[in-house]
Write a protein that holds these residues in place. Structure first.
Motif, short mmCIF file in Angstrom:
data_model
loop_
_atom_site.label_atom_id
_atom_site.label_comp_id
_atom_site.label_asym_id
_atom_site.label_seq_id
_atom_site.Cartn_x
_atom_site.Cartn_y
_atom_site.Cartn_z
N UNK A 62 0.86 -1.19 0.00
CA UNK A 62 0.00 0.00 0.00
C UNK A 62 0.89 1.24 0.00
N UNK A 63 0.61 2.19 -0.89
CA UNK A 63 1.41 3.41 -0.99
C UNK A 63 1.14 4.37 0.16
N UNK A 64 0.12 4.09 0.97
CA UNK A 64 -0.18 4.97 2.11
C UNK A 64 0.50 4.46 3.38
N UNK A 65 0.27 3.20 3.73
CA UNK A 65 0.87 2.66 4.96
C UNK A 65 2.18 1.96 4.71
N UNK A 66 2.54 1.77 3.45
CA UNK A 66 3.78 1.12 3.04
C UNK A 66 3.89 -0.33 3.54
N UNK A 67 2.79 -0.92 3.92
CA UNK A 67 2.77 -2.31 4.38
C UNK A 67 2.08 -3.15 3.31
N UNK A 68 2.12 -4.48 3.51
CA UNK A 68 1.40 -5.34 2.57
C UNK A 68 -0.09 -4.99 2.59
N UNK A 69 -0.70 -5.08 1.40
CA UNK A 69 -2.09 -4.69 1.27
C UNK A 69 -3.00 -5.53 2.17
N UNK A 70 -3.92 -4.82 2.83
CA UNK A 70 -4.95 -5.49 3.62
C UNK A 70 -6.29 -5.15 2.98
N UNK A 71 -7.04 -6.17 2.60
CA UNK A 71 -8.27 -5.97 1.82
C UNK A 71 -7.98 -5.04 0.63
N UNK A 72 -7.12 -5.49 -0.30
CA UNK A 72 -6.70 -4.61 -1.41
C UNK A 72 -7.86 -4.18 -2.31
N UNK A 73 -7.83 -2.92 -2.69
CA UNK A 73 -8.82 -2.37 -3.65
C UNK A 73 -8.04 -1.62 -4.73
N UNK A 74 -8.61 -1.60 -5.92
CA UNK A 74 -8.01 -0.87 -7.05
C UNK A 74 -8.95 0.27 -7.42
N UNK A 75 -8.41 1.52 -7.39
CA UNK A 75 -9.26 2.69 -7.71
C UNK A 75 -9.19 2.95 -9.21
N UNK A 76 -10.04 3.82 -9.79
CA UNK A 76 -10.16 3.97 -11.25
C UNK A 76 -8.86 4.29 -11.98
N UNK A 77 -7.89 4.96 -11.33
CA UNK A 77 -6.65 5.30 -12.02
C UNK A 77 -5.71 4.12 -12.12
N UNK A 78 -6.03 2.99 -11.39
CA UNK A 78 -5.23 1.78 -11.48
C UNK A 78 -4.32 1.52 -10.32
N UNK A 132 -14.57 13.36 -9.48
CA UNK A 132 -15.66 14.21 -9.02
C UNK A 132 -16.58 13.48 -8.04
N UNK A 133 -16.79 12.20 -8.28
CA UNK A 133 -17.60 11.38 -7.39
C UNK A 133 -16.70 10.38 -6.66
N UNK A 134 -17.01 10.12 -5.41
CA UNK A 134 -16.19 9.19 -4.63
C UNK A 134 -16.36 7.79 -5.21
N UNK A 135 -15.24 7.18 -5.67
CA UNK A 135 -15.35 5.85 -6.30
C UNK A 135 -15.83 4.79 -5.30
N UNK A 136 -16.59 3.85 -5.83
CA UNK A 136 -17.04 2.71 -5.03
C UNK A 136 -15.88 1.73 -4.94
N UNK A 137 -15.55 1.28 -3.71
CA UNK A 137 -14.40 0.39 -3.50
C UNK A 137 -14.84 -1.06 -3.53
N UNK A 138 -14.17 -1.86 -4.35
CA UNK A 138 -14.45 -3.30 -4.47
C UNK A 138 -13.15 -4.05 -4.26
N UNK A 139 -13.19 -5.09 -3.43
CA UNK A 139 -11.99 -5.85 -3.09
C UNK A 139 -11.42 -6.50 -4.35
N UNK A 140 -10.07 -6.42 -4.49
CA UNK A 140 -9.36 -7.06 -5.59
C UNK A 140 -8.90 -8.44 -5.11
N UNK A 141 -9.64 -9.49 -5.45
CA UNK A 141 -9.37 -10.83 -4.93
C UNK A 141 -8.06 -11.40 -5.41
N UNK A 142 -7.66 -11.05 -6.63
CA UNK A 142 -6.40 -11.57 -7.16
C UNK A 142 -5.22 -11.04 -6.34
N UNK A 143 -5.25 -9.75 -6.04
CA UNK A 143 -4.19 -9.16 -5.23
C UNK A 143 -4.20 -9.76 -3.82
N UNK A 144 -5.40 -9.98 -3.29
CA UNK A 144 -5.49 -10.53 -1.95
C UNK A 144 -4.84 -11.92 -1.89
#
Length: 564
Positions: free
Chosen positions: A15-31, A62-74
């Motif tokens: 995760x680029x925010x916590x710099x730890x391994x992803x927990x419940x990974x999600x992918x936002x529209x920009x990728x 403009x609108x807050x994206x809906x977050x969906x878990x990325x199972x492959x990354x998990x």
């Protein structure tokens, strides 16, 4: 190599925010990928502005994206966890000598992502999160990482410099006005920045205009070089052709003289030779008769002598020699003298014409636009008396002071109908047609006045684009109000910076295509310069802002100034 591959895999699932391994990974529209809770917390802090961004690429939604878990990354994260590996920053994420390091990292420091002007500190991506998540940091100003943050701190009070002292022209903190800067004129640094930013933009516009002007000058000079080369090549070609024709003419005249001389030579030689042959024949006959007489004179028989003597009487001898006058080497001297005279005259003509030709060549002068005058005294050498043409004045303009002064008034004046009159807009043109180098000054009172020049064929009625000074390609104008200047041409407005003055000077070099406006006081300051090609004579003009009732503009009598 295996370690580098593992680190590459770990980076993909970190995760680029916590710099730890992803927990419940999600992918936002920009990728980009984040922990669900991390990106939720980040966007919760942006709810107030209702603009949601990616912490890595800064793309906004403009609108807050809906977050969906990325199972492959998990699944990939779970596989890495089984190997016992933990995510670690790649080497390029650590700060080098040229990078700004995070002030809060321990051990080997990461590169700072941003610097905070309030905290006077720089943060990596992990340590920057409180600024995104905590309301306490909402008003902190984040900027690009900087090593010069201490410059924003007051060395005396150890406080952030948020004020600007206009008296001393330096940034200060809020405590400085209590001691070293007591009684000084201070403003917020942000306000001073805003004011100076406007000046900077004005300076940039002037510089950009200067670049455009000089690029135009370079293009004109290139055209001038081409014109010089073309003209010189044509002159050389024509000169060679002329001199070739002259040489051919001289050769023909030489041939004609030679032919005439040879013809005359042949005629005269033939005549002399005929006479010579005749004389030689007579000589032979006389010698024969003389021999017979000599023989008779020796005869002993008197009878024989007397019988033959009558038949041997002497022949009559012609006296040709008395009419023949020999003039050795002088028969054609008159011709030689005549040719010499022609030569001398031709030399005189060539000498005189060559002097003229040389003078013409030396006087060919490809002049750059002559330098503009520098001092007011130099400008005054080109001063022109300007008087306003009442036949062009709009009815809301009152002309006084012998046609030098115009006042914008709400009371309409009674003017006769005239085709040159501006019918809709409060403006007026001068009587004088301006060409060559001219200079004049206008004294302004009340603000809201346009000091203009225009072609005489500018429209006097109709839509505003056709007849209003400054909004078409037939007029140029400097607008002066109480606080600022603006240059108008073809409806393009250019902010102009410079000292305020009630008097504006205008310099025109029509042939060179130069039009300059000056602020006139104790010194002259260039406000704006135009480089163009004028296709017609110009007329000075005035235009008044519609809200400037009572404003006046007067053309100054500079002849009186010169006398003084």
């Amino acid at each position: 190599m295996a370690q580098q591959e593992n680190r590459l895999d770990q980076k993909k699932v970190s995760c680029s925010i916590c710099l730890d391994l992803l927990k419940e990974p999600v992918t936002i529209p920009c990728g980009h990928n984040y922990c669900m809770n991390c990106i939720k917390s980040h966007w919760d802090g942006e709810d107030e502005n209702q603009i949601y961004s990616c912490p890595v690429c800064r793309q906004t939604f403009a609108l807050r994206p809906v977050l969906v878990k990325n199972t492959m990354l998990e699944e990939l994260v779970e596989e890495l966890k089984k190997t016992g590996l933990q995510a670690a920053p790649a080497d390029h994420c650590y700060a080098g000598d040229e990078d700004v390091a995070c002030d809060f990292c321990t051990g080997r420091k990461l590169k700072a992502l941003e610097s905070c002007l309030q905290c006077v500190a720089s943060y990596c991506e992990k340590h920057l999160q409180p600024h995104y998540e905590s309301p306490a940091f909402k008003k902190h100003k984040l900027v690009e990482p900087s090593k010069k943050l201490q410059e924003s701190m007051c060395s005396r009070h150890d406080e952030v410099k948020k004020l600007f002292c206009r008296t001393d022209q330096q940034c200060i903190c809020y405590l400085c006005p209590m001691d070293d800067h007591k009684g000084h004129k201070t403003v917020l640094a942000a306000a001073e920045r805003t004011a100076r930013q406007k000046e900077l933009e004005g300076s940039r516009l002037n510089i950009q205009q200067g670049i455009q002007d000089r690029e135009k000058e370079v293009k004109l000079l290139q055209q001038e070089v081409e014109a010089i080369n073309g003209s010189a090549d044509k002159a050389v070609e024509d000169s060679e052709k002329t001199f070739t024709e002259l040489i051919r003419l001289m050769e023909k005249r030489s041939s004609d003289v030679k032919q005439q001389l040879r013809s005359k030579q042949e005629t005269e030689v033939s005549r002399v030779q005929d006479l010579q042959e005749k004389l030689e024949q007579e000589i032979r006959e006389l010698k024969r008769r003389d021999a017979e007489l000599q023989k008779l004179s020796h005869a002993e028989d008197h009878t024989h002598f007397l019988l033959n003597y009558p038949s041997l009487l002497p022949l009559s001898v012609s006296k040709h020699s008395s009419s023949i006058k020999v003039r050795p080497l002088r028969y054609f001297q008159d011709v030689t003298a005549a040719v010499s005279e022609v030569r001398d005259k031709l030399q005189d003509v060539l000498k005189k014409t060559w002097t003229n030709i040389s003078l013409m060549v030396s006087e060919v002068d490809v002049l750059l636009p002559p330098p503009e005058p520098k001092t007011r005294a130099e400008f005054l050498k080109y001063s022109r008396d300007i008087t306003l043409d009442p036949n062009t004045a709009n009815t809301q303009l009152l002309l006084t002071e012998e046609g030098r002064k115009a006042t914008f008034t709400s009371q309409r004046q009674i003017y006769s109908s005239h085709p040159d009159r501006f019918t809709k807009w409060p403006q007026v043109l001068s009587k004088e047609s301006l060409t060559g180098r001219c200079y004049w000054e206008v004294e302004l009172r009340g603000g809201g006045v346009f000091v203009a020049v225009a072609y005489k064929n500018i429209s006097r009625a109709g839509v505003w684009e056709e007849c209003l000074f400054g909004v078409n390609d037939k007029s140029w104008t400097l607008y002066s109000d109480i606080n600022s200047y603006t240059f108008w041409y073809n409806n393009i407005k250019t902010p102009v910076s410079g000292p305020r003055s009630s008097r504006v000077g205008v310099y025109l070099d029509h042939d060179a295509g130069i039009l300059s406006f000056y602020s006139v006081s104790e010194t002259m300051t260039l406000l704006h310069r135009v480089l163009t090609t004028f296709t017609q004579p110009l007329h000075a003009g005035l235009r008044f802002d519609l809200v400037s009732s009572g404003g006046t503009a007067e053309f100054c009598n500079l002849k009186l100034t010169e006398v003084v």
